[in-house]
Design a protein around this motif. Structure first.
Motif, PDB file in Angstrom:
ATOM      1  N   ASP A 112       0.809  -1.205   0.120  1.00  0.00           N
ATOM      2  CA  ASP A 112      -0.113   0.089   0.040  1.00  0.00           C
ATOM      3  C   ASP A 112       0.594   1.373  -0.086  1.00  0.00           C
ATOM      4  O   ASP A 112       0.648   2.047  -0.840  1.00  0.00           O
ATOM      5  N   ALA A 116       1.248   4.045  -3.022  1.00  0.00           N
ATOM      6  CA  ALA A 116       0.877   5.481  -2.725  1.00  0.00           C
ATOM      7  C   ALA A 116       2.000   6.274  -3.055  1.00  0.00           C
ATOM      8  O   ALA A 116       1.596   7.590  -3.470  1.00  0.00           O
ATOM      9  N   TYR A 250       1.744  10.832   5.513  1.00  0.00           N
ATOM     10  CA  TYR A 250       0.467  11.086   4.800  1.00  0.00           C
ATOM     11  C   TYR A 250       0.111  10.094   3.691  1.00  0.00           C
ATOM     12  O   TYR A 250      -0.869   9.289   3.906  1.00  0.00           O
ATOM     13  N   GLY A 251       1.239   9.168   3.436  1.00  0.00           N
ATOM     14  CA  GLY A 251       1.086   8.102   2.784  1.00  0.00           C
ATOM     15  C   GLY A 251       0.795   6.908   3.858  1.00  0.00           C
ATOM     16  O   GLY A 251       0.110   6.130   3.469  1.00  0.00           O
ATOM     17  N   GLU A 254      -3.076   7.229   4.590  1.00  0.00           N
ATOM     18  CA  GLU A 254      -3.745   6.579   3.411  1.00  0.00           C
ATOM     19  C   GLU A 254      -3.542   4.979   3.423  1.00  0.00           C
ATOM     20  O   GLU A 254      -4.818   4.224   3.208  1.00  0.00           O
ATOM     21  N   THR A 255      -2.525   4.416   3.773  1.00  0.00           N
ATOM     22  CA  THR A 255      -2.375   3.000   4.168  1.00  0.00           C
ATOM     23  C   THR A 255      -3.150   2.546   5.267  1.00  0.00           C
ATOM     24  O   THR A 255      -3.953   1.627   5.025  1.00  0.00           O
ATOM     25  N   ASP A 257      -6.047   3.812   6.361  1.00  0.00           N
ATOM     26  CA  ASP A 257      -7.580   3.920   5.881  1.00  0.00           C
ATOM     27  C   ASP A 257      -7.930   2.763   5.391  1.00  0.00           C
ATOM     28  O   ASP A 257      -8.890   1.784   5.817  1.00  0.00           O
ATOM     29  N   LEU A 323     -14.025   3.678   0.133  1.00  0.00           N
ATOM     30  CA  LEU A 323     -12.674   4.050  -0.385  1.00  0.00           C
ATOM     31  C   LEU A 323     -12.276   3.728  -1.783  1.00  0.00           C
ATOM     32  O   LEU A 323     -11.469   4.516  -2.563  1.00  0.00           O
ATOM     33  N   PRO A 328     -13.464  10.404   0.890  1.00  0.00           N
ATOM     34  CA  PRO A 328     -12.870  10.381   2.192  1.00  0.00           C
ATOM     35  C   PRO A 328     -13.390   9.350   3.350  1.00  0.00           C
ATOM     36  O   PRO A 328     -14.933   9.169   3.376  1.00  0.00           O
ATOM     37  N   THR A 330     -11.907   8.380   6.408  1.00  0.00           N
ATOM     38  CA  THR A 330     -10.945   8.121   7.566  1.00  0.00           C
ATOM     39  C   THR A 330     -11.782   7.589   8.509  1.00  0.00           C
ATOM     40  O   THR A 330     -11.711   6.778   9.546  1.00  0.00           O
TER      41      THR A 330
END
Length: 394
Positions: A112, A116, A250-251, A254-255, A257, A323, A328, A330
């Motif tokens: 992931d 990303a 930030y990556g 995202e991972t 989530d 997703l 969004p 989260t």
């Protein structure tokens, strides 16, 4: 009581809400069959071995395309990159055994952040070797002795030097550490910053200055060996940095989530296994002249299990769809993980309670599943952290 059930009450009528493709049906059937034949029969053995990952099961899964099903086809994977299908697969495998199921899908957690943040060249170099029948294990190294759910507080540092970076620090509770050949490691390139100072790097096992601790003794999910990683001025070339400096956090978010929703599916699979086992036991075990399922307390407990599983499963799939739609999610991902993990803990407890003394013994697998389920309330953010994430996303 080890037979597979496909109870419409628990599974949900997926066709009614989310029609499945023939390809999705095929991978689900493959994983269901693998869980029945290869995973469930080995769960107790692996649990009692304690600190030995079942690499033979991983190899068998790799041969049939389970370990790389979530990787893009362009890099040799199965092409099921959507979170929805990953949840369907994870739920099936973790019905067989939570630890083994999570082990078989561990490439997704490594891939992931690469997907990303990575360049096309990095993706080709680091993901293609994970595909096919001879794939090696991978690991994601975030947690440290002093930072668990608060990933912005990591203290491992990456100092810029000529041609790359020197990484120094310590990671803890890293799944597959020491066994994995490839690692994504998060470190601070700017110690003065919190999230803006975190950067991701790609490392290979055997790098000078990279060593491992002894396998950690765990309550459950013992199919996944965890160790500490010690990084003593490990040189990493600039080409092995994932994304720009300061973009690693930030990556990672995202991972998270994605991984939280996939782990919610894993927890739901474990909860379903416990429910099915308890239901079969209650139907066949007699007490006071009748099956115990006819006793109100037992029947109501089973009803609670079924209701919670259904809710957790639908919430998990809803989060996955969000997703996949690029919306969004989260807060929704945190809701799914919180609900599913606490459902898994409740259902495994309820299964032990239903079996009474036999549930407390190692004669049946429910005591192991109860220990396994506890991890789902802790990893990738504890239940307390999930409630905090949800409150911030209301």
């Amino acid at each position: 009581m080890d037979t597979y059930r496909d109870d419409a009450l628990i599974r949900g009528t997926l066709m009614e809400y989310w029609p499945l493709t023939d390809e999705q049906r095929s991978i689900i059937e493959l994983c269901k069959d693998f869980a029945i034949r290869e995973i469930r029969p080995r769960g107790r053995e692996v649990d009692e071995a304690d600190v030995v990952s079942p690499l033979d099961i991983f190899a068998a899964a790799a041969k049939v395309g389970i370990t790389d099903f979530m990787l893009p086809q362009e890099y040799g994977g199965g092409g099921f990159t959507d979170v929805f299908t990953q949840c369907l697969v994870q739920e099936q495998l973790c019905w067989g055994d939570p630890g083994i199921g999570n082990l078989l899908c561990s490439h997704g957690f490594f891939a992931d952040p690469v997907l990303a943040l990575g360049t096309p060249e990095q993706k080709e170099t680091w993901l293609r070797p994970l595909t096919g029948p001879h794939s090696a294990l991978t690991a994601l190294a975030t947690t440290e002795p002093g930072s668990g759910s608060d990933s912005a507080s990591i203290v491992t540092q990456a100092k810029r030097v000529d041609g790359g970076y020197l990484i120094a620090g310590q990671k803890a509770w890293i799944s597959n550490a020491g066994l994995a050949e490839r690692y994504v490691v998060f470190a601070k390139t700017d110690p003065a910053e919190r999230p803006k100072g975190v950067t991701a790097f790609l490392l290979r096992k055997g790098a000078a200055g990279m060593t491992f601790g002894e396998p950690m003794k765990k309550m459950g999910q013992r199919a996944i060996v965890c160790r500490e990683i010690f990084l003593d001025e490990v040189f990493v070339p600039a080409s092995a940095r994932l994304g720009a400096e300061g973009k690693g956090f930030y990556g990672l978010m995202e991972t998270f989530d994605i991984s939280r929703v996939v782990l919610a599916a894993a927890a739901t699979g474990a909860a379903r296994a416990a429910y099915e086992f308890a239901l079969d036991y209650a139907r066949t075990r007699g007490q006071f002249g009748k099956p115990i399922i006819e006793h109100q307390a037992v029947a109501f407990r089973l009803a609670d299990m079924a209701t919670r599983i259904q809710g957790a499963w639908l919430l998990t799939l809803h989060a996955a769809r969000q997703l996949d739609a690029g919306q969004p999610a989260t807060g929704l991902a945190a809701m799914a993980k919180l609900t599913a993990s606490e459902t898994s803990m409740f259902c495994t407890w309820a299964a032990v309670q239903t079996l009474g003394g036999w549930g407390y013994s190692r004669e049946f697998p429910v005591e192991q599943w109860m220990r396994d389920a506890k991890l789902e309330e802790i990893e990738e953010g504890t239940s307390d952290i999930m409630r905090l994430v949800i409150s911030r996303n209301l």
